[in-house]
Scaffold this motif. Structure first.
Motif, PDB file in Angstrom:
ATOM      1  N   ASN A 391       0.842  -1.196   0.000  1.00 28.96           N
ATOM      2  CA  ASN A 391       0.000   0.000   0.000  1.00 28.96           C
ATOM      3  C   ASN A 391       0.877   1.247   0.000  1.00 28.96           C
ATOM      4  OD1 ASN A 391      -1.985   2.009   0.515  1.00 28.96           O
ATOM      5  ND2 ASN A 391      -1.679   1.719   2.720  1.00 28.96           N
ATOM      6  N   GLU A 393      -0.439   4.360  -1.097  1.00 33.80           N
ATOM      7  CA  GLU A 393      -1.269   5.555  -1.239  1.00 33.80           C
ATOM      8  C   GLU A 393      -2.100   5.892  -0.008  1.00 33.80           C
ATOM      9  OE1 GLU A 393      -3.294   7.362  -5.122  1.00 33.80           O
ATOM     10  OE2 GLU A 393      -4.208   5.484  -4.482  1.00 33.80           O
ATOM     11  N   LEU A 394      -2.647   4.884   0.668  1.00 33.08           N
ATOM     12  CA  LEU A 394      -3.557   5.126   1.783  1.00 33.08           C
ATOM     13  C   LEU A 394      -2.807   5.126   3.109  1.00 33.08           C
ATOM     14  CD1 LEU A 394      -6.441   2.689   0.767  1.00 33.08           C
ATOM     15  CD2 LEU A 394      -6.350   5.154   0.362  1.00 33.08           C
ATOM     16  N   ASP A 395      -3.302   5.918   4.071  1.00 29.07           N
ATOM     17  CA  ASP A 395      -2.729   5.793   5.405  1.00 29.07           C
ATOM     18  C   ASP A 395      -3.142   4.446   5.992  1.00 29.07           C
ATOM     19  OD1 ASP A 395      -5.046   6.087   7.476  1.00 29.07           O
ATOM     20  OD2 ASP A 395      -5.407   7.705   6.056  1.00 29.07           O
ATOM     21  N   ARG A 396      -2.412   4.002   6.972  1.00 29.49           N
ATOM     22  CA  ARG A 396      -2.571   2.631   7.490  1.00 29.49           C
ATOM     23  C   ARG A 396      -3.998   2.347   7.935  1.00 29.49           C
ATOM     24  NH1 ARG A 396      -2.130   0.649  12.738  1.00 29.49           N
ATOM     25  NH2 ARG A 396      -1.722  -1.617  12.862  1.00 29.49           N
ATOM     26  N   SER A 398      -6.873   3.814   7.119  1.00 27.17           N
ATOM     27  CA  SER A 398      -7.820   3.781   5.997  1.00 27.17           C
ATOM     28  C   SER A 398      -7.693   2.482   5.218  1.00 27.17           C
ATOM     29  CB  SER A 398      -7.570   4.972   5.069  1.00 27.17           C
ATOM     30  OG  SER A 398      -7.827   6.188   5.726  1.00 27.17           O
ATOM     31  N   CYS A 399      -6.456   2.028   5.028  1.00 25.36           N
ATOM     32  CA  CYS A 399      -6.239   0.791   4.274  1.00 25.36           C
ATOM     33  C   CYS A 399      -6.856  -0.404   4.994  1.00 25.36           C
ATOM     34  CB  CYS A 399      -4.750   0.582   4.060  1.00 25.36           C
ATOM     35  SG  CYS A 399      -4.343  -0.894   3.107  1.00 25.36           S
ATOM     36  N   ASN A 424       2.404  -1.274   4.592  1.00 26.39           N
ATOM     37  CA  ASN A 424       1.975   0.119   4.495  1.00 26.39           C
ATOM     38  C   ASN A 424       3.187   1.025   4.334  1.00 26.39           C
ATOM     39  OD1 ASN A 424      -0.994  -0.015   4.900  1.00 26.39           O
ATOM     40  ND2 ASN A 424      -0.410  -0.958   6.838  1.00 26.39           N
ATOM     41  N   ARG A 426       2.902   4.361   2.804  1.00 30.93           N
ATOM     42  CA  ARG A 426       2.584   5.762   2.509  1.00 30.93           C
ATOM     43  C   ARG A 426       3.560   6.667   3.272  1.00 30.93           C
ATOM     44  NH1 ARG A 426      -3.116   9.065   2.506  1.00 30.93           N
ATOM     45  NH2 ARG A 426      -2.268  11.093   3.059  1.00 30.93           N
ATOM     46  N   GLY A 427       4.172   7.598   2.537  1.00 32.56           N
ATOM     47  CA  GLY A 427       5.141   8.492   3.139  1.00 32.56           C
ATOM     48  C   GLY A 427       6.520   7.887   3.287  1.00 32.56           C
ATOM     49  N   LYS A 428       6.668   6.598   2.952  1.00 34.04           N
ATOM     50  CA  LYS A 428       7.964   5.925   3.098  1.00 34.04           C
ATOM     51  C   LYS A 428       8.392   5.237   1.805  1.00 34.04           C
ATOM     52  CE  LYS A 428       6.957   4.892   7.960  1.00 34.04           C
ATOM     53  NZ  LYS A 428       5.551   5.330   7.939  1.00 34.04           N
TER      54      LYS A 428
END
Length: 721
Positions: A391, A393-396, A398-399, A424, A426-428
């Motif tokens: 994942n 795109e989504l924050d943890r 939300s996913c 997850n 996103r941002g990393k």
């Protein structure tokens, strides 16, 4: 079990060694009694370094304390300072621990002038100035060369040497036999002997003083260095004059760095002080302390720098050898197991393409669930097994909620949640060439049958319109497939504009590599719903709600409703008024309104395929009813055109609609876009513009024209009536 301080030391050691918090978290999970979700991430931020940091050596020491012992197989050996730890280095072609020396024989009948003339003829053009040194001075018992001479050309020197009757000193000046003489291997401009006086960057010097001279000879030859002249220094080293043929000083530096790196990694301990292009080398044809400085060989190895560079880069390609079809005709290998029936095999690649806001992520989450449970995805049965969802795109939160929502909407009992791992990022996220090895390392022992990467625009490296850059990007997927034996499934967006009249494989944005690289391309395109279809769906949905309420409150209600009325909204509502008490009938109205609203928010899609391993399938029509898709089994969408689809005359008629019809369509487009964009949270002008395929200014104008919506800064809200 580690105590708290030891566990913390492992984290600090990993950070010092360049690993991530995810690596520490992944390792910490092995101790279920101590592990607390999120603890590694919060602790990681407090590791800010120190003057006496905990290093990877601490981890090794702890491992040994708890019983770990390094592998000491028969092929192991002590590491050299320059050894590579881990994966095989692509620049290494010689096992330096098994190099056998190649003896050098000193010439007995030695023509000193001929050696020097041959050296000059090979390295220089007749018009090029040559720098040489025959005088030296002494410092701390060591003889050092002076700047020497640089005022004569190679042609002049060769002519004079050929006429000197063997007396080199008569041409160059007398040298000290106990010291020898030197020469510069690159031509000069006639004004000095510094790097800026080098007129052509043709050659570099490779010299080693720290190993047996026979081993030097062997490695130079096994590396096939493009050596123009190989000179015995009269001491303990060979001087290899290597062709680099650089265009300028910057290119010279890069090529020499590469040359020295290859030599060093293959066991030739280079004297790094010899990098500069104006460097002196030992002159052949003279004596040095009772030993000969002579030409050992000329023009050995590859013919040019480019030939050698290509050979070095290609020799470790790890590619398989060609095989004869006759050798396998009667014993063909088994095909990879099927992952998605009639669509994709394990270990292969699949691309799901579609426009923005096409619920591609929901489709991939549905696929995750189908593989985990061994159920159908759309029209296709799936093999059951473990799957990783990357994942990006989504924050943890939300996913995770989205996965649960999909399970519940599908009505499936989540019996095999252990088959789904979610990474997850996103941002990393990092570019795919950096992500691939990290992914492989985490997945190596998990036995995944599929890896889903959603979406790829977060990890694209290079220009997506460049075929060669995108080919290199897609090669990372091959790497994951090959290393893990798992299918790689990823999604990408369409290019801008109408897509209906394009082939499915031409709709994905960017280079055509995206469509031609995967083994299976599934393409989603939206269908243009007309009022008749919407009314039919509303009719069916409302009728279904009526049936549920009648089943709950009225026994044998079917006796009062004819078979023909069961699918009629009007007739079913009339039946409810007659058969249900007024208060229950009133309570039912909320479900009726919700059903109508849900149909209006529903979108329709057609999925087409381009397959490499299986025959082409008939396009599949889907409804998307947040948060899941379901197949249109009754054929309501069979005759519906896709966005921009149909003959030109038909599209032209649509364009000539009356103003009232166009205004109604614009109003409806705003409503549909608002509802669709609200799926992902608060609606913005930007998200509506992307969904509608128009500019933000156009969206603002249409919202103003509609009248039922308001704009606050960049957010769009529906008026409360």
């Amino acid at each position: 079990m580690l105590n708290y301080q030891e566990w913390t030391n492992v984290g600090m050691g990993l950070k010092e060694a360049g690993y991530t918090a995810a690596d520490w978290d992944d390792w910490s999970r092995r101790d279920s009694a101590r592990y607390h979700p999120g603890e590694c991430w919060s602790k990681w931020g407090s590791f800010r370094g120190s003057n006496n940091p905990v290093t990877a050596g601490t981890i090794v020491a702890l491992a040994k304390d708890y019983g770990w012992r390094p592998d000491r197989s028969e092929y192991s050996h002590e590491l050299d300072w320059n050894d590579i730890i881990g994966a095989k280095d692509e620049l290494v072609i010689i096992d330096k621990h098994w190099v056998e020396g190649q003896e050098i024989v000193e010439p007995e009948a030695w023509n000193q002038v001929a050696d020097l003339v041959k050296y000059l003829e090979i390295l220089f053009e007749a018009s090029e100035n040559v720098g040489y040194v025959v005088e030296s001075w002494e410092k701390d018992g060591k003889h050092l060369p002076t700047k020497g001479c640089w005022d004569r050309t190679a042609g002049e020197l060769i002519q004079q040497l050929n006429q000197c009757n063997g007396d080199i000193g008569a041409v160059l000046g007398d040298y000290k036999p106990e010291v020898g003489a030197w020469i510069r291997f690159n031509p000069l401009d006639g004004h000095g002997v510094k790097n800026e006086n080098v007129s052509e960057f043709k050659y570099s010097l490779v010299e080693s003083d720290d190993m047996d001279i026979d081993q030097q000879n062997a490695i130079i030859r096994q590396l096939e260095l493009p050596v123009s002249c190989l000179v015995h220094s009269g001491g303990k080293s060979l001087h290899a004059i290597v062709k680099v043929d650089a265009a300028d000083y910057d290119e010279y530096r890069k090529r020499v760095d590469y040359l020295y790196t290859v030599c060093r990694k293959n066991g030739l301990k280079i004297d790094s002080q010899n990098r500069n292009p104006s460097r002196l080398s030992r002159m052949p044809g003279v004596m040095r302390n009772g030993h000969k400085q002579f030409l050992v060989d000329t023009n050995i190895g590859k013919e040019s720098w480019n030939d050698w560079h290509e050979w070095i880069e290609g020799i470790n390609d790890d590619l398989p050898e060609p095989e004869s079809m006759a050798s396998v005709w009667d014993n063909l290998p088994d095909l990879a197991p099927v992952l998605i029936c009639d669509v994709l095999r394990q270990g292969h690649k699949m691309l799901l393409a579609g426009p923005s806001k096409a619920a591609k992520s929901f489709a991939l989450i549905e696929l995750c669930c189908a593989i985990a449970e061994g159920r159908k995805w759309f029209n296709w049965s799936c093999a059951q097994g473990k799957i990783m969802y990357v994942n990006l795109e989504l924050d943890r939160a939300s996913c995770l909620h989205r996965f649960k929502g999909v399970y519940e909407a599908l009505g499936w009992d989540p019996q095999n949640l252990n088959n789904i791992d979610i990474w997850n990022l996103r941002g990393k996220s990092v570019p795919m060439d950096k992500l691939a090895p990290k992914l492989i390392r985490r997945a190596q022992k998990k036995s995944y049958i599929a890896i889903i990467i959603d979406p790829i625009y977060k990890v694209i490296t290079g220009d997506e319109n460049s075929a060669d850059q995108m080919a290199n990007f897609c090669n990372q997927f091959d790497r994951v497939c090959t290393e893990l034996g798992a299918a790689v499934i990823y999604c990408h967006h369409h290019s801008k504009g109408s897509q209906g009249n394009k082939r499915s494989m031409d709709r994905a944005s960017g280079s055509g590599v995206f469509a031609r690289d995967p083994d299976a391309l599934l393409d989603l395109i939206e269908l243009e719903l007309n009022d008749n279809i919407l009314m039919q769906e509303i009719n069916k949905s409302v009728s279904h709600v009526c049936k549920e309420w009648l089943n709950k409150h009225v026994k044998n209600w079917e006796d009062h409703v004819s078979q023909d009325h069961l699918c009629s909204e009007r007739n079913m509502l009339d039946a409810c008024k007659k058969l249900l008490p007024a208060d229950i009938n009133q309570a039912m109205q909320k479900d009726i309104e919700d059903a109508r609203k849900a149909v209006k928010q529903r979108t329709a899609w057609r999925i087409e395929g381009t397959l490499r391993e299986f025959p082409k399938f008939t396009p599949v029509n889907l409804w998307f009813n947040y948060p899941v898709h379901y197949v249109d089994d009754v054929g309501s969408l069979n005759d519906v055109d896709a966005d921009g689809e149909g003959p030109s005359w038909k599209r032209a008629i649509k364009k000539r609609k009356p103003k009232e019809s166009k205004a109604r369509e614009r109003k409806q487009a705003v409503e549909v876009a608002f509802e669709a964009c609200s799926i992902d949270g608060p609606v913005t002008i930007e998200s509506m513009a992307e969904y509608m395929g128009v500019t933000e200014k156009t969206v603002r104008n249409r919202i103003k024209e509609h009248g039922d919506y308001i704009i606050e800064e960049n957010a769009v809200w529906k008026k409360i009536t």
